[in-house]
Design an enzyme around this catalytic site. Structure first.
Site, PDB file in Angstrom:
ATOM      1  N   GLU A 315     108.714 -59.330 -45.156  1.00  0.00           N
ATOM      2  CA  GLU A 315     109.475 -60.459 -44.610  1.00  0.00           C
ATOM      3  C   GLU A 315     110.545 -60.917 -45.609  1.00  0.00           C
ATOM      4  O   GLU A 315     110.273 -61.760 -46.430  1.00  0.00           O
ATOM      5  CB  GLU A 315     108.518 -61.596 -44.278  1.00  0.00           C
ATOM      6  CG  GLU A 315     107.403 -61.189 -43.322  1.00  0.00           C
ATOM      7  CD  GLU A 315     106.427 -62.324 -43.016  1.00  0.00           C
ATOM      8  OE1 GLU A 315     106.801 -63.499 -43.139  1.00  0.00           O
ATOM      9  OE2 GLU A 315     105.294 -62.006 -42.664  1.00  0.00           O
ATOM     10  N   TYR A 316     111.750 -60.356 -45.561  1.00  0.00           N
ATOM     11  CA  TYR A 316     112.307 -59.449 -44.561  1.00  0.00           C
ATOM     12  C   TYR A 316     113.236 -58.472 -45.260  1.00  0.00           C
ATOM     13  O   TYR A 316     114.002 -58.880 -46.150  1.00  0.00           O
ATOM     14  CB  TYR A 316     113.087 -60.208 -43.480  1.00  0.00           C
ATOM     15  CG  TYR A 316     112.214 -61.162 -42.719  1.00  0.00           C
ATOM     16  CD1 TYR A 316     111.412 -60.711 -41.677  1.00  0.00           C
ATOM     17  CD2 TYR A 316     112.166 -62.486 -43.094  1.00  0.00           C
ATOM     18  CE1 TYR A 316     110.593 -61.594 -40.992  1.00  0.00           C
ATOM     19  CE2 TYR A 316     111.341 -63.374 -42.412  1.00  0.00           C
ATOM     20  CZ  TYR A 316     110.553 -62.927 -41.373  1.00  0.00           C
ATOM     21  OH  TYR A 316     109.732 -63.784 -40.717  1.00  0.00           O
ATOM     22  N   ASP A 384     106.435 -68.586 -34.084  1.00  0.00           N
ATOM     23  CA  ASP A 384     107.049 -69.335 -35.192  1.00  0.00           C
ATOM     24  C   ASP A 384     108.566 -69.431 -35.079  1.00  0.00           C
ATOM     25  O   ASP A 384     109.257 -69.602 -36.079  1.00  0.00           O
ATOM     26  CB  ASP A 384     106.689 -68.731 -36.553  1.00  0.00           C
ATOM     27  CG  ASP A 384     105.245 -68.981 -36.938  1.00  0.00           C
ATOM     28  OD1 ASP A 384     104.562 -69.716 -36.206  1.00  0.00           O
ATOM     29  OD2 ASP A 384     104.798 -68.429 -37.956  1.00  0.00           O
TER      30      ASP A 384
END
Length: 541
Positions: A315-316, A384
């Site tokens: 991420e990411y 999210d």
């Protein structure tokens, strides 16, 4: 990492029509080595095809080469699990270097996305022998090696991606759930709970989260939880207590016991996550060394039988999460390629990725399609999107399935991410839809409908602004739905989360899109009898 921390995930909504798979046998050659082309999807302007090579001989086939022509109006735009080249409408597909020899009786599948409507290939040969181009096998083909007109049982069903070792589960759909290593502490959630809740029987795969990536190497995340913690008979999966001199304890040993009770179940060790993704930047500088370290850890003799592969939760790549990565659009592809080369064709190699479907967003920052040939599947984290990390609101569902009037950010919805990934050449059957087993909420809210202002994060059991479904279903029952998910206002608190009903709708979407299944974060958020995972499995059929 705690996935309850913000995961910056993040399109339009073009829905492809899924067409039932129609096997078309187009190639028989090289003695008893056979090839079938199967139409997996056809949405008019494009299609997805699965090609299966079956070795019906008594000797291992070390290589294969398929040549064929496509009719006018049909071209291949992307392919996976085979190296495909073309000259005009003539195509050549050869075995990937990481794919091992094809044992007697074994099958291997690869696939491609094409432009235009599906049309059966012509003039096909395999290893130089003519196929005939017909839709039925030649009469000279031995009956014991003739592929049936339906999908051979040794290959994955048409709605699943073409992994080397497809998991056994109803309908071929994957039901993948995260087990958080830190859940054994305050949450008091242990591997035994997966069994007693009935979830083990519904899962196809467990993702064990997380291993560390510090220094560009795979390393242990929490040795005590992973393999040191001693379990009593009451807390153990099989009712047998650990002993002081036992070579392996902790969750790893409990997972071993869980697999013994559920032979269909696969376990994948996930590395990275929100907190530990920074190490991937260094890993990208020497992917081979990273892959070597990961293989040595996952295949450690103490627990090599526990894990069936590795998952990358970066991420990411080439974007910002907890830290920013500038390793370029090819870094992710290179790391995945190194992992596949090291782990081999039989291991599962998967990845959880951004679900940012906005124009110029995180999906656009990385060549995910370029990596798909070395991956069993991708998991865009379609949750999210919105939450109290924006303390003043506006209130919005954190896991919308589709866009809606007033959505705070275009491209922040599940369908946007799925459509963007498909448009880039990722086959639908290698995509899993993400579900959150928790809600996100604000406080200081006066408006019941989405779009209201707030003063901050609603109180949560472990962290402000987030709460498990098993709690919210009782303390703040859903009162409305929007964009395929649910929300509720209780006093001045406003929450959004998925329910069994909204999950059922999302699974209908997954089926209609031809997705490979669904995954969720994470097991401890469900009820003690597994309401949500039951909805996932039931909805996928």
């Amino acid at each position: 990492m705690k996935r309850s921390l913000r995961r910056a995930l993040w399109a339009g909504a073009v829905v492809a029509v899924t067409v039932a798979a129609v096997p078309v046998t187009t190639a028989f050659g090289a003695g008893t080595v056979t090839t079938t082309f199967t139409k997996a999807q056809d949405w008019g302007t494009g299609h997805e095809t699965r090609v299966t090579v079956t070795n019906g001989s008594s000797a291992t086939v070390t290589t294969w080469r398929i040549e064929f022509d496509l009719p006018s109006g049909t071209t291949i735009s992307s392919a996976w699990d085979a190296d495909v080249t073309s000259s005009g409408n003539h195509y050549v597909a050869v075995k990937k270097s990481w794919a091992g020899g094809l044992a007697p009786g074994a099958s291997f599948s690869w696939g491609y996305n094409g432009s235009g409507a599906y049309k059966a290939p012509l003039n096909c040969t395999i290893n130089g022998a003519a196929c005939g181009g017909g839709t039925t096998p030649p009469t000279t083909t031995p009956p014991t090696t003739t592929p049936p007109t339906t999908t051979p049982p040794t290959t994955p069903p048409p709605t699943t991606p073409p992994p080397t070792t497809p998991p056994p589960n109803t309908g071929g759909k994957k039901v993948v759930g995260y087990f958080a290593e830190w859940g054994v502490y305050a949450r008091n959630y242990h591997v035994k709970n997966i069994q007693t809740s009935g979830s083990a029987a519904k899962l196809t795969h467990i993702l064990y989260a997380f291993g560390n990536t510090t220094g560009g190497r795979c390393s242990i995340g929490d040795s005590y939880a992973d393999y040191e913690k001693a379990y009593t008979a009451a807390d153990s999966v099989d009712g047998v207590a650990d002993t002081w001199d036992q070579p392996l304890r902790g969750s790893f040993n409990q997972l071993r016991k869980l697999k013994q009770l559920n032979p269909h179940l696969k376990v994948i060790w996930s590395f990275g996550g929100w907190t530990w993704s920074g190490g991937f930047t260094q890993a990208a500088q020497n992917p081979a060394a990273f892959a070597e370290s990961c293989y040595n850890l996952v295949e450690d003799p103490r627990w090599s039988d526990v894990f069936d592969g590795i998952d990358v939760d970066w991420e990411y790549p080439n974007a910002c999460g907890l830290s920013c990565d500038t390793s370029g659009p090819n870094a992710f592809k290179n790391v995945i390629s190194a992992l596949r080369s090291k782990f081999g064709s039989n291991a599962l190699v998967t990845a959880a990725i951004t679900a940012d479907g906005s124009n110029g967003g995180k999906i656009d920052a990385t060549d995910y399609a370029g990596a798909i040939g070395n991956l069993n599947w991708l998991m865009p984290m379609t949750y999210d999107y919105f939450g109290a990390f924006n303390a003043q609101g506006p209130t919005a569902p954190h896991s919308p399935l589709t866009s809606y009037t007033g959505i705070p950010q275009q491209g922040f919805n599940s369908d946007a991410a799925i459509q963007k990934l498909k448009s880039k050449g990722v086959p639908a059957s290698k995509l899993l839809l993400g579900i959150g087993f928790y809600g996100r909420g604000w406080t200081g809210v006066t408006q019941a409908a989405p779009g209201g202002s707030a003063t901050g994060a609603a109180p949560g059991t472990y962290e402000a602004g987030i709460e498990d479904y098993k709690v919210l279903k009782n303390t703040c029952p859903a009162t409305g739905t929007i964009a395929g998910t649910a929300y509720a206002k209780c006093g001045s608190n406003w929450w959004s989360y998925d329910t069994p009903s909204t999950i059922n709708g999302k699974m209908t979407y997954a089926n209609n899109q031809g997705l490979g299944g669904a995954f969720f974060w994470e097991l401890s958020g469900d009820t003690s009898n597994g309401e949500l995972i039951g909805a996932i499995k039931g909805g996928l059929g």
